[in-house]
Design a protein around this motif. Structure first.
Motif, short mmCIF file in Angstrom:
data_model
loop_
_atom_site.label_atom_id
_atom_site.label_comp_id
_atom_site.label_asym_id
_atom_site.label_seq_id
_atom_site.Cartn_x
_atom_site.Cartn_y
_atom_site.Cartn_z
N ARG A 181 7.06 -6.06 2.06
CA ARG A 181 7.39 -5.53 3.38
C ARG A 181 6.30 -5.88 4.41
O ARG A 181 6.61 -6.26 5.55
N ALA A 182 5.05 -5.78 4.00
CA ALA A 182 3.96 -6.09 4.93
C ALA A 182 3.99 -7.56 5.35
O ALA A 182 3.79 -7.90 6.52
N ILE A 183 4.27 -8.45 4.38
CA ILE A 183 4.31 -9.88 4.68
C ILE A 183 5.42 -10.19 5.68
O ILE A 183 5.22 -10.91 6.67
N VAL A 184 6.61 -9.63 5.43
CA VAL A 184 7.77 -9.96 6.25
C VAL A 184 7.76 -9.21 7.58
O VAL A 184 7.99 -9.80 8.64
N GLU A 185 7.47 -7.92 7.54
CA GLU A 185 7.60 -7.10 8.73
C GLU A 185 6.40 -7.18 9.66
O GLU A 185 6.52 -7.00 10.87
N GLN A 186 5.20 -7.43 9.08
CA GLN A 186 3.99 -7.41 9.90
C GLN A 186 3.18 -8.69 9.81
O GLN A 186 2.20 -8.83 10.54
N GLY A 187 3.54 -9.60 8.94
CA GLY A 187 2.80 -10.83 8.80
C GLY A 187 1.38 -10.63 8.29
O GLY A 187 0.47 -11.36 8.67
N THR A 188 1.20 -9.66 7.40
CA THR A 188 -0.13 -9.35 6.87
C THR A 188 -0.02 -9.04 5.38
O THR A 188 1.08 -8.78 4.86
N ILE A 189 -1.15 -9.07 4.69
CA ILE A 189 -1.17 -8.68 3.28
C ILE A 189 -1.70 -7.26 3.12
O ILE A 189 -1.77 -6.75 2.01
N ARG A 190 -2.06 -6.62 4.22
CA ARG A 190 -2.50 -5.22 4.16
C ARG A 190 -1.28 -4.32 4.11
O ARG A 190 -0.32 -4.52 4.85
N ILE A 191 -1.35 -3.28 3.28
CA ILE A 191 -0.21 -2.37 3.15
C ILE A 191 -0.55 -0.98 3.70
O ILE A 191 0.00 0.02 3.25
N ASN A 192 -1.41 -0.95 4.71
CA ASN A 192 -1.83 0.34 5.29
C ASN A 192 -0.66 1.23 5.69
O ASN A 192 -0.71 2.45 5.54
N ASP A 193 0.41 0.63 6.22
CA ASP A 193 1.53 1.41 6.74
C ASP A 193 2.60 1.71 5.68
O ASP A 193 3.61 2.35 5.99
N TYR A 194 2.37 1.28 4.43
CA TYR A 194 3.42 1.42 3.42
C TYR A 194 2.96 2.10 2.13
O TYR A 194 3.80 2.45 1.31
N HIS A 195 1.69 2.30 1.93
CA HIS A 195 1.14 2.61 0.62
C HIS A 195 1.36 4.06 0.16
O HIS A 195 0.98 4.40 -0.96
#
Length: 510
Positions: A49-63
């Motif tokens: 989700r982080a890769i597709v929705e935010q273009g990042t490898i951080r999962i701060n908003d999903y964890h």
């Protein structure tokens, strides 16, 4: 079949068709089940989700739905190899585009569950279905086995081992097993194209599982032994593996700042003091017993049919023309076994069976071929028990508390038969148990978890109702009918081709 089956070209075409039929049968069966969420698949999906929705490898908003994380300052990452999440980003990106086009909210709990199911089908189901297809092709084209035992072993590996169970969950183990088998398959070819494919799949294998790095020398050695132009093959292999290696290196640097840190040692909740790198210890008899024949996590307990791989390995080793295959298989089995024997969390947390050993199961299947001409009654009994164990496990739940010392007898079968949870509390405090005989995992990817019985499911439940054991009936009929048809086709092929020990010791039908 109208062509002359004794013609090598016709036989090759017939084998390709059988491989496709194996793939379709397995893909449909694997897609029938959805195991739901838990810390492990949620962490993988959070990264997707982080890769597709935010273009990042951080999962701060999903964890919030997982504890399988690594905290680096204020940044939070999944403590998993990134390959499974990266592969899933392809179908997930298409889903997000479609859902936003029709004004669906991808964060809605039901949409999230649907998206995780679809990504699980693509990554674990469709990739896992490659395993029996390529096992069959390798058995026929490399080991010169008869068609019928090759089909039987492919079916047993697909449905009578934990591959069946973990094909319904968004874990790395089944896709890693498929990628490793594909790399192994193409490493036996002499063409440049096959060297490229071996390198490509071997590289993806490393990206999905850190342990895959240790199998690279095995695959590369096979490529060089099979090639007439070793320099060209080496270069082709390296170029094909390079993109995965670069992605892996970039990910490691971004998360850990070096190439050698591992997710376990970076998370204090999983690190064990006194262990090497915080994750490894000396092997013990207890661990060996636990991973092999114990009711707790024994591979031969949940799938006793795999014990025939031991005898098959001895037969294979005695054939001089098969030594490269045998030693390659033995090396891969040894790598994963040594890891699991020394890993401090060898039991795999809340699970059923030894999930870290799943990548070696296809290779045990190749060894089993060499026992297929003897002990027919034993094959039937062990195969039936193994199929029943794994069918019930995939139908009920992969998420079984570590407190159950015999997950099958104390949890899986009682839930299927009674619809009630026995004895121990099997769930995290925030997730209630689902009522019903099947699909009892309610730990979903959503935060908070879904209410109701649809955190996990099988497709038959949409007809018979949630938790109804009759929901398994369509799949069982489909599998038995499909397997019978495939075996008859293979038997006919053997008869028409005069396939009786075509290689002086090649496996015949059991």
């Amino acid at each position: 079949m109208t062509e002359n089956a004794s013609d090598p070209i016709s036989i090759r075409g017939a084998d390709t068709r059988i491989a496709w039929q194996l793939y379709i049968l397995t893909a449909i069966a694997y897609a029938f089940f959805f195991g739901g969420g838990s810390w492990n698949p949620n962490a993988h999906f959070d990264l997707t989700r982080a890769i597709v929705e935010q273009g990042t490898i951080r999962i701060n908003d999903y964890h919030q739905n997982t504890g399988d994380i690594v905290s680096v300052g204020d940044e939070i990452y999944a403590n998993k190899a990134p390959g499974t999440s990266i592969i899933a980003a392809i179908p997930y990106a298409a889903l997000i585009l479609l859902e936003r086009t029709f004004n669906f909210d991808p964060a809605d709990p039901w949409i999230l569950t649907l998206n995780l199911y679809i990504c699980t089908v693509v990554v674990s189901g469709l990739m896992g279905a490659l395993i029996p297809a390529f096992l069959y092709l390798y058995s026929r084209r490399r080991l010169n086995a008869c068609a019928r035992p090759s089909v039987l072993v492919a079916l047993l590996v697909a449905f009578a081992t934990p591959l069946f169970l973990y094909s319904s969950i968004f874990f790395l183990h089944v896709p890693n097993a498929a990628l490793l088998l594909l790399a192994f398959y193409f490493s036996s070819g002499s063409s440049r194209k096959q060297s490229v494919l071996a390198g490509f799949f071997a590289g993806l294998g490393v990206l999905t599982n850190y342990l895959g790095a240790l199998t690279i020398p095995v695959i590369l050695y096979r490529v060089l032994k099979s090639s007439s132009d070793r320099i060209r093959s080496l270069v082709s292999f390296g170029i094909a593996a390079a993109p995965s290696a670069l992605i892996f290196a970039a990910y490691q640097l971004a998360v850990y700042g070096d190439f050698f840190s591992n997710p376990v040692s970076a998370n204090e909740d999983f690190r064990r003091d006194g262990a090497w790198l915080g994750a490894f210890q000396a092997p013990s008899f207890e661990t060996l017993y636990g991973l092999t024949i114990s009711p707790y996590r024994g591979l031969f307990y949940i799938s006793p049919i795999l014990v025939l791989a031991i005898g098959g390995g001895i037969v294979m080793w005695r054939q001089a023309t098969r030594r490269l295959d045998f030693y390659s298989i033995a090396a891969i089995v040894a790598i994963f076994s040594a890891f699991n024997l020394t890993f401090v969390h060898w039991e795999g947390g809340w699970s059923v069976g030894p999930r870290f050993l799943i990548p070696i199961i296809p290779f045990l299947g190749l060894l089993m071929l060499y026992m297929s001409s003897i002990l027919r009654l034993l094959w039937i009994v062990l195969g039936a028990v193994s199929f029943a164990n794994n069918l019930v496990a995939v139908a009920v739940n992969h998420l079984v508390s570590v407190n159950y010392k015999n997950p099958l007898a104390e949890y899986i079968y009682p839930v299927l038969l009674s619809g009630f949870f026995p004895g121990l509390v099997p769930w995290p405090p925030h997730v209630p148990p689902a009522s019903g005989h099947v699909s009892s995992n309610m730990e979903s990817v959503a935060v908070p978890p879904l209410a109701g019985p649809w955190g996990s499911f099988n497709l038959g439940e949409f007809v018979f109702g949630a938790g109804d054991p009759l929901s398994l009936l369509p799949l069982v009929i489909f599998l038995l009918a499909g397997s019978w048809i495939l075996c008859r086709i293979a038997q006919r092929l053997d008869g028409m081709a005069g396939a009786e020990h075509r290689d002086g010791g090649a496996p015949n039908a059991p």
